[in-house]
Scaffold this motif. Structure first.
Motif, PDB file in Angstrom:
ATOM      1  N   LEU A  11       0.624  -1.293  -0.159  1.00 41.59           N
ATOM      2  CA  LEU A  11      -0.016   0.114  -0.049  1.00 41.59           C
ATOM      3  C   LEU A  11       0.805   1.354   0.058  1.00 41.59           C
ATOM      4  O   LEU A  11       1.749   1.336   0.797  1.00 41.59           O
ATOM      5  N   GLY A  12       0.573   2.110  -0.957  1.00 39.00           N
ATOM      6  CA  GLY A  12       0.971   3.585  -0.884  1.00 39.00           C
ATOM      7  C   GLY A  12       0.388   4.603  -0.188  1.00 39.00           C
ATOM      8  O   GLY A  12      -0.125   5.418  -0.825  1.00 39.00           O
ATOM      9  N   VAL A  13       0.366   4.216   1.218  1.00 39.09           N
ATOM     10  CA  VAL A  13       0.084   5.332   2.026  1.00 39.09           C
ATOM     11  C   VAL A  13       1.181   5.932   3.014  1.00 39.09           C
ATOM     12  O   VAL A  13       2.251   5.442   2.929  1.00 39.09           O
ATOM     13  N   ASP A  14       0.634   6.977   3.899  1.00 39.85           N
ATOM     14  CA  ASP A  14       1.871   7.531   4.616  1.00 39.85           C
ATOM     15  C   ASP A  14       2.534   6.575   5.449  1.00 39.85           C
ATOM     16  O   ASP A  14       3.536   6.586   5.805  1.00 39.85           O
ATOM     17  N   ALA A  15       1.703   5.620   5.992  1.00 36.74           N
ATOM     18  CA  ALA A  15       1.984   4.804   7.119  1.00 36.74           C
ATOM     19  C   ALA A  15       1.222   3.455   7.181  1.00 36.74           C
ATOM     20  O   ALA A  15       0.134   3.552   7.057  1.00 36.74           O
ATOM     21  N   ILE A  16       1.968   2.366   7.383  1.00 37.43           N
ATOM     22  CA  ILE A  16       1.147   1.152   7.847  1.00 37.43           C
ATOM     23  C   ILE A  16       1.390   0.710   8.916  1.00 37.43           C
ATOM     24  O   ILE A  16       2.344   1.205   9.695  1.00 37.43           O
ATOM     25  N   VAL A  17       0.358   0.194   9.795  1.00 35.72           N
ATOM     26  CA  VAL A  17       0.652  -0.273  10.988  1.00 35.72           C
ATOM     27  C   VAL A  17       0.784  -1.892  11.107  1.00 35.72           C
ATOM     28  O   VAL A  17       0.119  -2.689  10.681  1.00 35.72           O
ATOM     29  N   ASN A  18       1.894  -2.058  11.698  1.00 39.13           N
ATOM     30  CA  ASN A  18       2.375  -3.474  12.192  1.00 39.13           C
ATOM     31  C   ASN A  18       1.829  -3.958  13.287  1.00 39.13           C
ATOM     32  O   ASN A  18       2.108  -3.494  14.486  1.00 39.13           O
ATOM     33  N   ALA A  19       1.391  -5.396  13.218  1.00 43.11           N
ATOM     34  CA  ALA A  19       1.040  -5.971  14.581  1.00 43.11           C
ATOM     35  C   ALA A  19       2.362  -6.460  14.878  1.00 43.11           C
ATOM     36  O   ALA A  19       2.567  -7.846  14.362  1.00 43.11           O
ATOM     37  N   ALA A  20       3.013  -5.942  15.717  1.00 44.82           N
ATOM     38  CA  ALA A  20       4.453  -6.421  16.083  1.00 44.82           C
ATOM     39  C   ALA A  20       4.461  -7.193  17.409  1.00 44.82           C
ATOM     40  O   ALA A  20       3.275  -7.318  18.279  1.00 44.82           O
ATOM     41  N   ASN A  21       5.489  -7.777  17.793  1.00 39.59           N
ATOM     42  CA  ASN A  21       5.810  -8.434  19.243  1.00 39.59           C
ATOM     43  C   ASN A  21       6.397  -7.303  19.819  1.00 39.59           C
ATOM     44  O   ASN A  21       6.855  -6.423  19.565  1.00 39.59           O
ATOM     45  N   GLU A  22       6.595  -7.734  21.214  1.00 34.97           N
ATOM     46  CA  GLU A  22       7.096  -6.516  22.216  1.00 34.97           C
ATOM     47  C   GLU A  22       8.592  -6.412  21.861  1.00 34.97           C
ATOM     48  O   GLU A  22       9.089  -5.237  22.200  1.00 34.97           O
ATOM     49  N   ALA A  67       4.985   2.613   1.695  1.00 31.29           N
ATOM     50  CA  ALA A  67       4.653   3.576   2.779  1.00 31.29           C
ATOM     51  C   ALA A  67       5.862   4.110   3.412  1.00 31.29           C
ATOM     52  O   ALA A  67       7.150   3.549   3.417  1.00 31.29           O
ATOM     53  N   ARG A  68       5.747   5.505   3.801  1.00 26.41           N
ATOM     54  CA  ARG A  68       6.947   6.155   4.117  1.00 26.41           C
ATOM     55  C   ARG A  68       7.145   6.042   5.798  1.00 26.41           C
ATOM     56  O   ARG A  68       8.461   6.092   6.139  1.00 26.41           O
ATOM     57  N   PHE A  69       6.316   5.381   6.351  1.00 22.92           N
ATOM     58  CA  PHE A  69       6.406   4.973   7.777  1.00 22.92           C
ATOM     59  C   PHE A  69       5.830   3.504   8.125  1.00 22.92           C
ATOM     60  O   PHE A  69       4.917   3.281   7.403  1.00 22.92           O
ATOM     61  N   VAL A  70       6.564   2.955   8.991  1.00 23.23           N
ATOM     62  CA  VAL A  70       5.562   1.850   9.702  1.00 23.23           C
ATOM     63  C   VAL A  70       5.400   2.223  11.005  1.00 23.23           C
ATOM     64  O   VAL A  70       6.449   2.639  11.890  1.00 23.23           O
ATOM     65  N   ILE A  71       4.210   2.116  11.701  1.00 27.72           N
ATOM     66  CA  ILE A  71       3.905   2.263  13.053  1.00 27.72           C
ATOM     67  C   ILE A  71       3.595   0.775  13.526  1.00 27.72           C
ATOM     68  O   ILE A  71       2.793   0.202  12.951  1.00 27.72           O
ATOM     69  N   HIS A  72       4.587   0.556  14.497  1.00 26.70           N
ATOM     70  CA  HIS A  72       4.432  -0.889  15.268  1.00 26.70           C
ATOM     71  C   HIS A  72       3.696  -0.784  16.637  1.00 26.70           C
ATOM     72  O   HIS A  72       3.936   0.018  17.325  1.00 26.70           O
ATOM     73  N   THR A  73       2.620  -1.634  16.768  1.00 24.63           N
ATOM     74  CA  THR A  73       1.929  -1.640  17.978  1.00 24.63           C
ATOM     75  C   THR A  73       1.833  -3.184  18.321  1.00 24.63           C
ATOM     76  O   THR A  73       1.738  -4.172  17.496  1.00 24.63           O
ATOM     77  N   VAL A  74       1.918  -3.301  19.487  1.00 23.40           N
ATOM     78  CA  VAL A  74       1.609  -4.569  20.274  1.00 23.40           C
ATOM     79  C   VAL A  74       0.340  -4.910  20.748  1.00 23.40           C
ATOM     80  O   VAL A  74      -0.028  -4.141  21.835  1.00 23.40           O
ATOM     81  N   TYR A  93      -4.573   0.897  18.703  1.00 19.45           N
ATOM     82  CA  TYR A  93      -5.318   1.833  17.818  1.00 19.45           C
ATOM     83  C   TYR A  93      -5.009   3.269  17.979  1.00 19.45           C
ATOM     84  O   TYR A  93      -4.607   4.037  17.299  1.00 19.45           O
ATOM     85  N   ARG A  94      -5.587   3.580  19.302  1.00 20.50           N
ATOM     86  CA  ARG A  94      -5.464   5.118  19.614  1.00 20.50           C
ATOM     87  C   ARG A  94      -3.967   5.538  19.684  1.00 20.50           C
ATOM     88  O   ARG A  94      -3.726   6.683  19.093  1.00 20.50           O
ATOM     89  N   SER A  95      -2.923   4.574  20.117  1.00 16.10           N
ATOM     90  CA  SER A  95      -1.645   4.960  20.147  1.00 16.10           C
ATOM     91  C   SER A  95      -1.092   5.154  18.856  1.00 16.10           C
ATOM     92  O   SER A  95      -0.289   6.026  18.501  1.00 16.10           O
ATOM     93  N   ALA A  96      -1.414   4.195  17.861  1.00 15.40           N
ATOM     94  CA  ALA A  96      -1.080   4.553  16.429  1.00 15.40           C
ATOM     95  C   ALA A  96      -1.500   5.718  15.831  1.00 15.40           C
ATOM     96  O   ALA A  96      -0.731   6.239  14.951  1.00 15.40           O
ATOM     97  N   LEU A  97      -2.594   6.050  16.107  1.00 17.79           N
ATOM     98  CA  LEU A  97      -3.343   6.929  15.386  1.00 17.79           C
ATOM     99  C   LEU A  97      -2.925   8.471  15.962  1.00 17.79           C
ATOM    100  O   LEU A  97      -2.490   9.303  15.480  1.00 17.79           O
ATOM    101  N   ALA A  98      -2.476   8.286  17.376  1.00 20.98           N
ATOM    102  CA  ALA A  98      -1.752   9.562  17.808  1.00 20.98           C
ATOM    103  C   ALA A  98      -0.373   9.682  17.349  1.00 20.98           C
ATOM    104  O   ALA A  98      -0.094  11.057  16.758  1.00 20.98           O
ATOM    105  N   LEU A  99       0.486   8.833  16.852  1.00 21.95           N
ATOM    106  CA  LEU A  99       1.414   8.975  16.504  1.00 21.95           C
ATOM    107  C   LEU A  99       1.349   9.448  15.073  1.00 21.95           C
ATOM    108  O   LEU A  99       2.175  10.285  14.527  1.00 21.95           O
ATOM    109  N   ALA A 100       0.543   8.994  14.185  1.00 25.71           N
ATOM    110  CA  ALA A 100       0.204   9.588  12.811  1.00 25.71           C
ATOM    111  C   ALA A 100      -0.178  10.888  12.977  1.00 25.71           C
ATOM    112  O   ALA A 100       0.404  11.679  12.261  1.00 25.71           O
TER     113      ALA A 100
END
Length: 175
Positions: A11-22, A67-74, A93-100
């Motif tokens: 996806l060519g978006v500003d950021a994608i959100v990764n379902a990461a581990n800790e 995507a220009r950025f990856v937002i990682h959330t656990v 979701y809120r933490s990722a949105l706040a970073l965006a």
């Protein structure tokens, strides 16, 4: 808000959100796919972050991704629902949105956080995702557009159903 069935790494978006581990050092599922597609620079940048607690998010560059950025959330590991999982998932979701918003990003694509190996029931997770994102977008000018990027058709259908239910509950809000 919209729903697509696609590979989030394309996806060519500003950021994608990764379902990461800790550890943020890659893993299976979408996390592994993002790390493979982004290349070794992502792993190097993630190592410098020192991990991320459940319910929080961290941002890195997109490296080789469109995507220009990856937002990682656990996300939380599902333990039956009585261990605060819905609150932790909403916090992702809120933490990722706040970073965006903090980074001035217009477009953000979420994977289905915690629904893979972490075992969160997909129908419930879709409702938490849509409700949390909707609430955030009502109060913030950024991001302007959020995409729920689902790898499978059934996951995309669940997110579309959650969007339709939200639109039905609040008639003046378009999904």
């Amino acid at each position: 808000m919209s729903v697509v069935q696609a590979d989030i790494t394309t996806l060519g978006v500003d950021a994608i959100v990764n379902a990461a581990n800790e550890t943020l050092l890659g893993g299976g599922g979408v996390d592994g796919a993002i790390h493979r597609a982004a290349g070794p620079g992502l792993l190097e940048e993630c190592r410098a972050l020192g991990g991320c607690p459940t319910g929080q998010a961290r941002i890195t560059g997109g490296h080789r991704l469109p995507a220009r950025f990856v937002i990682h959330t656990v996300g939380p590991v599902w333990q039956g629902g009585a261990a605060g999982e819905p609150l932790l998932l909403a916090s992702c979701y809120r933490s990722a949105l706040a970073l965006a918003a903090e980074h001035g990003l217009d477009t953000l694509a979420f994977s289905a956080i915690s629904t893979g190996v972490y075992g969160y029931p997909a129908p419930q997770a879709a409702v938490v995702a849509v409700d949390t994102v909707s609430g955030f977008l009502e109060a913030s000018p950024l991001p302007r557009h959020v995409v729920f990027c689902c790898f499978s058709g059934p996951s995309a259908d669940l997110h579309r159903e959650a969007l339709a239910a939200l639109a039905f509950q609040v008639p003046d809000r378009a999904p």
